[in-house]
Design an enzyme around this catalytic site. Structure first.
Site, short mmCIF file in Angstrom:
data_model
loop_
_atom_site.label_atom_id
_atom_site.label_comp_id
_atom_site.label_asym_id
_atom_site.label_seq_id
_atom_site.Cartn_x
_atom_site.Cartn_y
_atom_site.Cartn_z
CB CYS A 85 -0.93 0.01 1.21
SG CYS A 85 -0.05 0.10 2.79
CB CYS A 115 4.44 -0.24 2.18
SG CYS A 115 3.36 -1.44 2.99
CG ASP A 170 -6.89 14.46 -27.47
OD1 ASP A 170 -6.16 15.43 -27.73
OD2 ASP A 170 -7.03 13.47 -28.21
CG ASP A 205 -7.22 9.33 -28.96
OD1 ASP A 205 -7.19 10.56 -28.78
OD2 ASP A 205 -7.19 8.81 -30.08
CG ASP A 243 -4.15 12.61 -25.34
OD1 ASP A 243 -3.80 13.79 -25.27
OD2 ASP A 243 -4.90 12.17 -26.24
#
Length: 705
Positions: free
Chosen positions: A18, A21, A424, A601, A605
């Site tokens: 996690c 940590c 975009d 996309d 991006d």
């Protein structure tokens, strides 16, 4: 060694589960003089930079290992190791689930009968059956927790797996003791169910991180392959990784540039869609820069390598992605934050209950220990562990049925906070395909299509698609790469191409994509447009109605971006942005306190998708963008963006309700268990009921319209 005289080391981190940590490792190492440590949770990778001798790195790693984590060099087969670890978790989860289901068959009989009605012998036999199933399960399925806890304890530390392991082992030991002494209450069912739920959450988290981790690897895979290098007049092919500055490369038509270079001999047409999202090939003159990732859309050309593949723009994009990813590494899920304090408190309460009854009130150690065990069972964080995953699973299935794939475990939590949506342009708001703007006379369209059929240029393809009739028979057809096509028809010269190629001078240029058709009887301008998605304007309007701020970012030219923004109803937009500037724009919005949903996309991006608070991509996007995005949606519609936002808000509402149910249950259950009013059997039933309550509440998601 770095250019600044410092040393840099990257290591794989094992035993990290996690963000807590990661913060523990960074805190310990950054406390050292001249040390800068960053941990990438998604990729489980430590980047360590320090001043001084190189051998100091060994000391720093040894210091980090005292925290209970293991470090190893980044191996080439690390992806295979990650897959193997994922399979191991899946096997453990399957064993725990299978055992829990079978034990429940015996437990139901034990729950709903007494020793008198069932008989002591039969009851003891059922307990032994449960023990024979549960104990091997604990040994096998508990290994992910036991190994981690043991590693931490050996170094005098604790982690989240220590209390989990203590609870499982103590519950198992007490169950065995009850079975050996013919006690009435063994709770092997609780042990196996606890293991199953914890392993399920860890497996889902591992899967989500695996998808995100593949994003950078997929970008680098675009640079794989070989290049044709001219060496002393001879042609030989070299792997991309062997390209070095000043090498001369012959780039054939359709080949991808593998390293940032300089164009040498002639003008070239380069498809830059992978880098900038630009829909049209870019004209580059001799001496101009040609970047890795571009594709030669014209005649073969020669390049001089400027940078090795590892230093190319695509490699820089990967670094941007990692930086953006580390920006999200500090994000701790609500469940993790609560569990970090919740579990140690539970075990302190259990110990206090034992000491109270045994030490202060004079109770025998056996019943006192049973009370402590009851506290551990009744406060078993099953409901807390289910609060988030069960809702996320149901929400993910709900979206999947509507053509959306959720790839990040915490996507709903982040998506629900969205107050700004950034689109975009090319391939997101638009279809990414050029269309000839009409209408045109039939004779003009037929002649232009007949010429365009001779070329593979994107604009030529758009012209060809605009004409469905028969084509004219042309003679002496000659294509000039990136400029146009010349031919004769009926003994008359005709041309289709750029202004310069067709001899057009003195006319204003509005910046729109265009080509010209010229003959003795024709002088026609053909204008093109990128097709807006059918429901783009409606989706933008719905988002604005919800009070969200909507913007558009594009690597395309300003006139084209302005036209699309106007059609979509977006008032705020930016054009001509490269990947770095896009990500910086997203970062500025974040600094203003905005929670940004990025919808985009393409490789350009990918850094922005990772830097944004949450991200979505259409399924037609490049694979790297799909890997970088939290949610991928199918089809030609933008409506899934609004649908996902609505689902995320409802998802978080159910999560908050589930947390309230889990906490309320413990507020009432823990005092009763400490007071000795609850037996382990009742505790197991109560724990199961709390989990069922959370699950049934989550099932309300299926009612969402």
């Amino acid at each position: 060694a770095t250019d600044q005289g410092r040393n840099r080391l990257q290591l794989a981190v094992e035993g990290m589960h996690c963000a807590g940590c990661a913060m523990k490792i960074e805190r310990a190492l950054n406390a050292q003089s001249g040390v800068e440590a960053r941990v990438n949770v998604t990729r489980r990778q430590l980047t360590l930079v320090w001043e001084g001798a190189r051998m100091r790195g060994n000391e720093l790693v040894a210091e980090a290992q005292k925290l209970g984590f293991r470090f190893s060099p980044l191996a080439e087969n690390r992806q295979g190791q990650e897959a193997e670890d994922e399979k191991f978790l899946l096997r453990c989860m399957a064993v725990a689930g299978f055992s829990a289901g079978n034990i429940m068959v015996f437990s139901l009989a034990l729950w709903f009968s007494s020793a008198d009605s069932m008989g002591g012998g039969t009851r003891g036999l059922f307990h032994w059956f449960c023990a024979l199933i549960a104990l091997p399960t604990v040994v096998y399925a508990g290994r992910p927790f036991f190994r981690s806890a043991l590693s931490a304890l050996r170094r005098g530390r604790t982690n989240m797996d220590v209390p989990i392991s203590v609870g499982v082992l103590l519950a198992s030991a007490m169950s065995v003791y009850e079975t050996l002494t013919h006690g009435a209450h063994a709770y092997f069912d609780s042990v196996t169910m606890l293991l199953f739920l914890l392993l399920a959450g860890r497996y889902l988290d591992r899967r989500a991180r695996g998808h995100a981790r593949a994003a950078a690897e997929n970008i680098l895979s675009l640079n794989s392959g070989t290049a044709a290098v001219i060496d002393n007049g001879r042609l030989r092919r070299l792997p991309a990784g062997d390209l070095r500055p000043d090498m001369i490369v012959l780039l054939a038509t359709g080949d991808r540039v593998l390293a940032d270079s300089i164009l040498l001999d002639a003008p070239a047409q380069m498809d830059t869609a992978a880098l900038t999202g630009e829909t049209l090939p870019q004209s580059i003159r001799p001496g101009g820069a040609v970047l890795a990732g571009m594709v030669n859309a014209g005649a073969p050309v020669q390049l001089r390598v400027e940078k090795a593949a590892a230093d190319s723009l695509q490699a820089d994009i990967v670094k941007l992605m990692e930086k953006a990813e580390q920006g999200n590494a500090g994000y701790v899920r609500l469940a993790d934050r609560i569990a970090r304090y919740y579990t140690p408190v539970v075990h302190v309460v259990a110990l206090a209950a034992f000491l109270l009854w045994w030490g202060s009130l004079g109770m025998a150690w056996q019943p006192a220990l049973m009370i402590a065990v009851t506290v551990l069972i009744i406060t078993c964080p099953c409901a807390l562990g289910l609060a988030v995953p069960v809702v996320q699973v149901l929400a993910s299935q709900w979206l999947f049925r509507r053509g959306m794939l959720v790839k990040a475990a915490d996507a709903f939590e982040r998506l629900a906070k969205t107050d700004t949506v950034v689109f975009d342009k090319t391939g997101t708001l638009t279809t990414g395909e050029m269309r000839l703007r009409g209408p045109l006379r039939d004779d003009v369209c037929q002649l232009a299509a007949s010429l365009a059929a001779q070329s593979g240029h994107p604009l030529a393809r758009a012209v060809s698609l605009a004409w469905t009739g028969s084509l004219l028979r042309l003679e002496d057809v000659v294509e000039t790469g990136g400029a146009g096509i010349a031919a004769t028809y009926g003994g008359v010269p005709v041309r289709l191409g750029s202004r310069a190629f067709c001899g057009i001078e003195g006319l204003p240029d509005d910046g729109q994509p265009e080509t010209w058709l010229v003959s003795p009887v024709h002088r026609e301008r053909l204008v093109f447009e990128d097709t807006l998605r059918a429901d783009a304007a409606a989706t933008v309007a719905e988002l604005k109605k919800r009070g969200l701020r909507v913007l558009m970012l594009s690597g395309d030219r300003a006139p084209a971006a302005a036209a699309v923004a106007a059609q979509a109803g977006i008032g705020e937009w930016q054009a001509g942005l490269d990947p770095k500037r896009k990500m910086e724009f997203i970062a500025r919005l974040a600094q203003e306190g905005r929670h940004v949903l990025m919808v985009g996309d393409g490789i350009n991006d990918a850094p922005s998708l990772l830097r944004a608070h949450c991200s979505m991509s259409p399924s037609a996007a490049m694979q790297v963008a799909q890997n970088a995005a939290d949610i991928v949606f199918q089809g030609a519609s933008l409506a899934p963006v609004a649908t996902a936002l609505r689902a995320a808000v409802f998802c978080q509402k159910l999560v908050r309700q589930n947390f309230a149910l889990a906490i309320l249950y413990n507020v009432f259950a823990v005092p009763l268990a400490v007071a000795g009013y609850v037996t382990p059997l009742v505790a197991a039933v109560a724990m199961s009921c709390s989990s069922l309550a959370v699950t049934f509440n989550a099932l309300r998601f299926n009612r969402l319209k």
